[in-house]
Design an enzyme around this catalytic site. Structure first.
Site, short mmCIF file in Angstrom:
data_model
loop_
_atom_site.label_atom_id
_atom_site.label_comp_id
_atom_site.label_asym_id
_atom_site.label_seq_id
_atom_site.Cartn_x
_atom_site.Cartn_y
_atom_site.Cartn_z
CB SER A 186 -0.83 -0.01 1.29
OG SER A 186 -1.49 1.23 1.49
CE1 TYR B 128 -4.64 -1.98 5.03
CE2 TYR B 128 -3.30 -0.05 4.59
CZ TYR B 128 -4.09 -1.09 4.14
OH TYR B 128 -4.34 -1.23 2.78
#
Ligand code: NAD
Length: 264
Positions: A146, A159
């Site tokens: 990401s 995350y």
């Protein structure tokens, strides 16, 4: 770009019943690769998905319901891949979840789940896929990281930690196999409008008392200079390229496709 064909290869895409993983799975099937789907969802819909991909692309399709937070289930899935297809040639570690809260309020079980699904699962699939890739001296491991594998954002401690971790795992896997036909790379998407992000859009609309359309625009504008979402199809195009011969010397990269987010 050189045309590539993945005929005769087998791709396992974790978390491929939805969003980015589903886009990637279809793109590999379109290149002639056999497919193993994984992920949660309605059993009948998953059955219908397998049938439609099989019919549309003429490839072999299977599904394994391993919960990617559970190493024993991942082991069972990799044994299934070995027995059914003689191993996995293309491994896309994509399954992922999100949860947002400040560090001091972050539920411990959410932290553990995010680290297990978004990071540790990739360690398990990779360690179990490598022996057969080494036997064939060919393999492609693509980790869906990401923009949050490269930079942080508030309220996303687990995350961001998991995604930075998977970028590190990518580099080490690439280096350990640098003298082989096995490459390992990470893709770092910016915002993609999938169910995972729709939840954040809806939360933003509710919090700010704005429409869902306004919330979408605000979310993207905050981070992505392009002002546009990245699409699963664009990410799938990059994944297919990473599987081509032209990409055989792309090793250990963390390749951004983020509308300019991390260029700032
Ligand atoms: P999504 O929610 O649409 O899909 C997630 C997939 O993972 C689903 O198939 C789901 O069933 C599966 N999954 C979740 N938990 C699982 C578990 N325990 N075991 C097995 N499967 C499980 O999400 P998405 O947006 O397509 O995300 C896919 C990946 O892309 C994730 O790793 C995510 O972090 C990453 N990513 C997404 C974005 C974005 O903006 N959507 C941006 C950057 C990175």
């Amino acid at each position: 770009m050189q045309a590539t064909t993945l005929k005769g290869k087998t791709a396992l895409v974790t978390g491929s019943t939805s969003g980015i993983g589903l886009g990637m799975a279809k793109a590999f099937a379109a290149q002639g690769s056999n497919l193993i789907f994984n992920g949660f969802g309605d059993a009948r819909e998953i059955e219908a998905l397998q049938t439609s991909v099989k019919q549309e692309y003429g490839v072999q399709v299977a599904y394994h319901n391993a919960d990617m937070s559970k190493p024993s289930e991942i082991e069972a899935m990799m044994r299934f891949a070995e027995e059914k297809f003689g191993g996995v040639d293309i491994l896309v570690n994509n399954a992922g979840i999100q949860y947002v809260a400040n560090v001091e309020d972050f539920p411990v079980e959410k932290w553990d789940a995010i680290i297990a699904i978004n990071l540790s699962s990739a360690f398990h699939t990779t360690r179990l896929a490598l022996p057969s890739m080494k036997r064939k001296n060919w393999g492609r491991i693509i980790n869906i990281a990401s923009a949050h594998g490269l930079v942080g954002s508030v309220q996303k401690s687990a995350y961001v930690a998991a995604k930075h971790g998977i970028v590190g795992l990518t580099k080490v896997t690439a280096l350990e196999n640098a003298h082989t036909g096995i490459t390992c790379n990470a893709i770092c998407p910016g915002w993609v409008l999938t169910p995972l992000v729709q939840k954040q859009v809806d939360a933003r609309a509710a919090q700010q008392g704005i429409s869902v359309e306004e919330a979408k625009k605000g979310l993207v504008a905050e981070k992505q200079p392009s002002g546009e979402f990245v699409t699963p199809e664009q990410l799938a195009g990059l994944a297919v390229f990473l599987c081509s011969d032209a990409a055989s010397q792309v090793r250990g990269a963390a390749w951004s496709m983020d509308g300019g987010w991390t260029a700032q």
